[in-house]
Design a protein around this motif. Structure first.
Motif, PDB file in Angstrom:
ATOM      1  N   LEU A 104       0.836  -1.203   0.000  1.00 62.24           N
ATOM      2  CA  LEU A 104       0.000   0.000   0.000  1.00 62.24           C
ATOM      3  C   LEU A 104       0.869   1.251   0.000  1.00 62.24           C
ATOM      4  N   LEU A 105       1.911   1.268   0.804  1.00 64.92           N
ATOM      5  CA  LEU A 105       2.821   2.410   0.839  1.00 64.92           C
ATOM      6  C   LEU A 105       3.424   2.651  -0.538  1.00 64.92           C
ATOM      7  N   ASN A 106       3.891   1.594  -1.177  1.00 66.08           N
ATOM      8  CA  ASN A 106       4.468   1.735  -2.510  1.00 66.08           C
ATOM      9  C   ASN A 106       3.442   2.226  -3.522  1.00 66.08           C
ATOM     10  N   ALA A 107       2.211   1.706  -3.444  1.00 60.99           N
ATOM     11  CA  ALA A 107       1.146   2.125  -4.364  1.00 60.99           C
ATOM     12  C   ALA A 107       0.794   3.590  -4.168  1.00 60.99           C
ATOM     13  N   LEU A 108       0.652   4.025  -2.925  1.00 62.85           N
ATOM     14  CA  LEU A 108       0.320   5.425  -2.666  1.00 62.85           C
ATOM     15  C   LEU A 108       1.465   6.356  -3.070  1.00 62.85           C
ATOM     16  N   ASP A 109       2.694   5.923  -2.835  1.00 66.33           N
ATOM     17  CA  ASP A 109       3.851   6.717  -3.282  1.00 66.33           C
ATOM     18  C   ASP A 109       3.838   6.871  -4.799  1.00 66.33           C
ATOM     19  N   GLU A 110       3.477   5.817  -5.493  1.00 66.30           N
ATOM     20  CA  GLU A 110       3.430   5.859  -6.965  1.00 66.30           C
ATOM     21  C   GLU A 110       2.329   6.817  -7.427  1.00 66.30           C
ATOM     22  N   ILE A 111       1.174   6.753  -6.790  1.00 75.36           N
ATOM     23  CA  ILE A 111       0.059   7.648  -7.134  1.00 75.36           C
ATOM     24  C   ILE A 111       0.432   9.100  -6.851  1.00 75.36           C
ATOM     25  N   ALA A 112       1.174   9.328  -5.777  1.00 70.27           N
ATOM     26  CA  ALA A 112       1.528  10.689  -5.366  1.00 70.27           C
ATOM     27  C   ALA A 112       2.553  11.347  -6.288  1.00 70.27           C
ATOM     28  N   LYS A 113       3.241  10.552  -7.108  1.00 70.31           N
ATOM     29  CA  LYS A 113       4.265  11.117  -8.016  1.00 70.31           C
ATOM     30  C   LYS A 113       3.673  12.030  -9.030  1.00 70.31           C
TER      31      LYS A 113
END
Length: 81
Positions: free
Chosen positions: A72-81
């Protein structure tokens, strides 16, 4: 937030306080959930109560098709880019 058992010897963050119903709580966050909470507080805090909402965490896992807090952390970081 993830409700996983934190093994003895692993570091964790202790949260304590009172909720809107004036009930005291004490809980521990694993390191990944602690990072998630600090980076994406708005995703996991109930607008009405101002408290962390485990249901919002579970919803985020499903929406992002993730099985673990790290995913989830990785997915949200990707979305936030």
């Amino acid at each position: 937030m993830c409700s996983r058992k934190i093994p003895v010897g692993f570091s964790a963050t202790k949260l304590k306080g009172k909720n809107i119903d004036v009930d005291f709580y004490k809980e521990y966050l694993c390191n990944t959930c602690n990072i998630l909470l600090h980076r994406y507080t708005i995703v996991f805090v109930d607008d009405w109560t101002g408290n962390i909402d485990g249901d919002l965490f579970a919803e985020a896992l499903v929406k992002c098709n993730c099985a673990t807090p790290l995913q989830l952390l990785n997915a949200l970081d990707e979305i936030a880019k």
